[in-house]
Design a protein around this motif. Structure first.
Motif, PDB file in Angstrom:
ATOM      1  N   LEU A  60      17.586   0.547   2.404  1.00  0.00           N
ATOM      2  CA  LEU A  60      17.006   1.876   2.266  1.00  0.00           C
ATOM      3  C   LEU A  60      17.944   2.778   1.472  1.00  0.00           C
ATOM      4  O   LEU A  60      19.138   2.856   1.774  1.00  0.00           O
ATOM      5  N   PHE A  61      17.397   3.441   0.452  1.00  0.00           N
ATOM      6  CA  PHE A  61      18.188   4.328  -0.398  1.00  0.00           C
ATOM      7  C   PHE A  61      17.553   5.709  -0.465  1.00  0.00           C
ATOM      8  O   PHE A  61      16.330   5.839  -0.514  1.00  0.00           O
ATOM      9  N   ALA A  62      18.391   6.745  -0.474  1.00  0.00           N
ATOM     10  CA  ALA A  62      17.945   8.120  -0.696  1.00  0.00           C
ATOM     11  C   ALA A  62      18.123   8.409  -2.183  1.00  0.00           C
ATOM     12  O   ALA A  62      19.219   8.261  -2.734  1.00  0.00           O
ATOM     13  N   ILE A  63      17.050   8.806  -2.820  1.00  0.00           N
ATOM     14  CA  ILE A  63      17.053   9.034  -4.260  1.00  0.00           C
ATOM     15  C   ILE A  63      16.806  10.517  -4.517  1.00  0.00           C
ATOM     16  O   ILE A  63      15.927  11.118  -3.902  1.00  0.00           O
ATOM     17  N   GLY A  64      17.580  11.108  -5.401  1.00  0.00           N
ATOM     18  CA  GLY A  64      17.405  12.511  -5.755  1.00  0.00           C
ATOM     19  C   GLY A  64      18.205  13.473  -4.902  1.00  0.00           C
ATOM     20  O   GLY A  64      18.048  14.676  -5.031  1.00  0.00           O
ATOM     21  N   LEU A  94      12.206  -2.616   7.776  1.00  0.00           N
ATOM     22  CA  LEU A  94      11.009  -3.412   7.500  1.00  0.00           C
ATOM     23  C   LEU A  94       9.752  -2.720   8.022  1.00  0.00           C
ATOM     24  O   LEU A  94       8.697  -2.752   7.376  1.00  0.00           O
ATOM     25  N   LYS A  95       9.858  -2.101   9.178  1.00  0.00           N
ATOM     26  CA  LYS A  95       8.723  -1.363   9.747  1.00  0.00           C
ATOM     27  C   LYS A  95       8.341  -0.195   8.838  1.00  0.00           C
ATOM     28  O   LYS A  95       7.162   0.027   8.546  1.00  0.00           O
ATOM     29  N   LEU A  96       9.344   0.538   8.362  1.00  0.00           N
ATOM     30  CA  LEU A  96       9.086   1.656   7.455  1.00  0.00           C
ATOM     31  C   LEU A  96       8.487   1.181   6.143  1.00  0.00           C
ATOM     32  O   LEU A  96       7.586   1.821   5.592  1.00  0.00           O
ATOM     33  N   GLN A  97       8.962   0.047   5.653  1.00  0.00           N
ATOM     34  CA  GLN A  97       8.433  -0.500   4.401  1.00  0.00           C
ATOM     35  C   GLN A  97       6.951  -0.848   4.548  1.00  0.00           C
ATOM     36  O   GLN A  97       6.165  -0.632   3.627  1.00  0.00           O
ATOM     37  N   GLN A  98       6.570  -1.355   5.708  1.00  0.00           N
ATOM     38  CA  GLN A  98       5.157  -1.657   5.945  1.00  0.00           C
ATOM     39  C   GLN A  98       4.310  -0.386   5.923  1.00  0.00           C
ATOM     40  O   GLN A  98       3.227  -0.370   5.342  1.00  0.00           O
ATOM     41  N   TYR A  99       4.801   0.674   6.556  1.00  0.00           N
ATOM     42  CA  TYR A  99       4.071   1.937   6.532  1.00  0.00           C
ATOM     43  C   TYR A  99       3.912   2.451   5.101  1.00  0.00           C
ATOM     44  O   TYR A  99       2.850   2.938   4.719  1.00  0.00           O
ATOM     45  N   ILE A 100       4.970   2.343   4.324  1.00  0.00           N
ATOM     46  CA  ILE A 100       4.954   2.868   2.962  1.00  0.00           C
ATOM     47  C   ILE A 100       3.948   2.109   2.104  1.00  0.00           C
ATOM     48  O   ILE A 100       3.139   2.707   1.396  1.00  0.00           O
ATOM     49  N   THR A 101       3.986   0.780   2.160  1.00  0.00           N
ATOM     50  CA  THR A 101       3.128  -0.018   1.277  1.00  0.00           C
ATOM     51  C   THR A 101       1.684  -0.072   1.773  1.00  0.00           C
ATOM     52  O   THR A 101       0.754   0.040   0.990  1.00  0.00           O
ATOM     53  N   ARG A 102       1.481  -0.217   3.068  1.00  0.00           N
ATOM     54  CA  ARG A 102       0.135  -0.425   3.593  1.00  0.00           C
ATOM     55  C   ARG A 102      -0.619   0.884   3.813  1.00  0.00           C
ATOM     56  O   ARG A 102      -1.789   1.004   3.454  1.00  0.00           O
ATOM     57  N   ASP A 103       0.024   1.878   4.406  1.00  0.00           N
ATOM     58  CA  ASP A 103      -0.679   3.081   4.830  1.00  0.00           C
ATOM     59  C   ASP A 103      -0.411   4.300   3.956  1.00  0.00           C
ATOM     60  O   ASP A 103      -0.722   5.418   4.348  1.00  0.00           O
ATOM     61  N   SER A 104       0.169   4.100   2.810  1.00  0.00           N
ATOM     62  CA  SER A 104       0.470   5.164   1.838  1.00  0.00           C
ATOM     63  C   SER A 104       1.218   6.351   2.441  1.00  0.00           C
ATOM     64  O   SER A 104       0.878   7.506   2.223  1.00  0.00           O
TER      65      SER A 104
END
Length: 161
Positions: A60-64, A94-104
């Motif tokens: 996980l990276f913080a950008i900006g 991994l849980k956060l990545q699923q939320y990001i990709t699947r549930d926008s």
């Protein structure tokens, strides 16, 4: 637990995030920084506006996130806009990545603070607000301020009588 571990000194808050997004859930993450960056944070030289988080290769990276160069840091200063690695458990990422990709959803840094001697970032799992949602939130906030103002003036008049 020692007293200094429980203290929470807020460095910066991303107010724009609460205006632009509905915050569904919040997470605490450590942040990997260099010495001169921590010194700049102690001086409050950080900007979270327009920043976001992204999962890259399972990390996980913080950008900006802009941390101004430390005035006396000379050659040890880093690029102020470099991607800052956030420290969380693998299963949380991994849980956060699923939320990001699947549930926008999107991950947005909400605040940066010292927890004892460690720097932590509060990350929000957010959904974007539409324009009418922002207007509705602004109207509610304005109504709350108006009620507060009226009650304050009434209580002030009661003391004068």
């Amino acid at each position: 637990m020692p007293q200094d571990k429980q203290s929470k000194k807020i460095i910066a808050v991303n107010r724009k995030a609460r205006h632009d997004y509905f915050v569904e859930d919040t997470y605490e993450a450590g942040i990997e920084l260099f010495g001169t960056e921590v010194k700049s944070l102690r001086l409050g030289q950080v900007n979270l506006k327009d920043s976001f988080c992204r999962v890259i290769d399972g990390e996980l990276f913080a950008i900006g996130v802009h941390i101004s160069p430390y005035e006396k840091g000379n050659i040890f200063n880093r690029d102020p806009m470099r991607h800052k690695k956030l420290l969380m458990h693998k299963r949380e990422i991994l849980k956060l990545q699923q939320y990001i990709t699947r549930d926008s959803y999107t991950l947005v840094p909400l605040s940066l603070y010292f927890s004892g001697s460690n720097v932590k970032m509060e990350v929000g799992l957010c959904k974007g607000k539409k324009l009418w949602d922002k207007r509705e939130s602004d109207a509610k906030a304005q109504a709350g301020r108006e009620i507060e103002r009226v009650t304050k003036s009434r209580s002030h008049r009661d003391y004068e009588d």
